[in-house]
Design a protein around this motif. Structure first.
Motif, PDB file in Angstrom:
ATOM      1  N   UNK A 140       0.731  -1.334   0.075  1.00 23.59           N
ATOM      2  CA  UNK A 140       0.002   0.107   0.103  1.00 23.59           C
ATOM      3  C   UNK A 140       0.759   1.253  -0.088  1.00 23.59           C
ATOM      4  N   UNK A 141       2.039   1.339   0.465  1.00 18.36           N
ATOM      5  CA  UNK A 141       2.814   2.305   0.622  1.00 18.36           C
ATOM      6  C   UNK A 141       3.452   2.578  -0.582  1.00 18.36           C
ATOM      7  N   UNK A 142       3.860   1.495  -1.443  1.00 17.31           N
ATOM      8  CA  UNK A 142       4.326   1.712  -2.770  1.00 17.31           C
ATOM      9  C   UNK A 142       3.401   1.722  -3.952  1.00 17.31           C
ATOM     10  N   UNK A 143       2.136   1.355  -3.830  1.00 19.83           N
ATOM     11  CA  UNK A 143       1.437   1.592  -4.902  1.00 19.83           C
ATOM     12  C   UNK A 143      -0.200   2.378  -4.359  1.00 19.83           C
ATOM     13  N   UNK A 144      -0.335   2.562  -3.329  1.00 21.19           N
ATOM     14  CA  UNK A 144      -1.674   3.244  -3.066  1.00 21.19           C
ATOM     15  C   UNK A 144      -1.499   4.586  -2.145  1.00 21.19           C
TER      16      UNK A 144
END
Length: 172
Positions: free
Chosen positions: A119-123
């Motif tokens: 979620x940190x990398x993509x959202x």
């Protein structure tokens, strides 16, 4: 956009499917799971699981929530769930549960860490919130291993009663 699988050292986090409903009802239907979660019904029927699963894809597409089934590599049967049932503006509230036979193995920590990283990398996740009932020391251990800072002790209205909880909040 289709929700992708997330792979960790021992686990595959994958979207739920309707075929998971009986297994969800079996694992999540144990009273101790309902007692340790804010919104898990008891008893838990497969039809409830199907209804819950039906909300996942649209919530993911709208970036309002992300919910994953936890499976052990090489075995597609679910052992629990990890999620951000509330997600938005760079903040997410972490949620998870594991079937009782899988407690004490580090799976909740590993799954939560994998989901946070995804979620940190993509959202755009920047801040994680986590809450557990004060007496749920297993959940406290997971949150502390994730290094989410303690924020406060308070009470939340859960299933009609005020329950003491510990709240955590911090940057990822």
């Amino acid at each position: 956009m289709k929700q992708p699988n997330i792979e960790t050292q021992r686990l595959i986090l994958r979207p739920f499917c309707d075929n998971d409903a009986p297994r969800i009802a079996e694992l999540a239907g144990e009273k101790i799971i309902a007692d340790m979660t804010a919104n898990m019904p008891h008893p838990y029927e497969p039809s409830m699981a199907i209804e819950w699963i039906s909300t996942h894809q649209s919530a993911f597409e709208q970036k309002l929530a992300v919910v994953y089934a936890i499976t052990i590599k090489g075995d597609n049967r679910i052992i629990g769930s990890v999620s951000f049932p509330q997600l938005g503006k760079g903040e997410g509230t972490l949620g998870y549960w594991l079937g009782v036979p899988f407690w004490g193995s580090g799976f909740a920590f590993e799954a939560a860490k994998g989901l946070i990283e995804y979620c940190k990398a993509n959202l755009g996740l920047r801040i994680v919130h986590a809450v557990h009932f004060t007496e749920n020391t297993r959940s406290q251990s997971v949150i502390e291993k994730l290094r989410i800072p303690f924020f406060e002790e308070t009470t939340h209205l859960v299933k009609g009663a005020q329950c003491p909880v510990r709240v955590y909040k911090g940057d990822v």
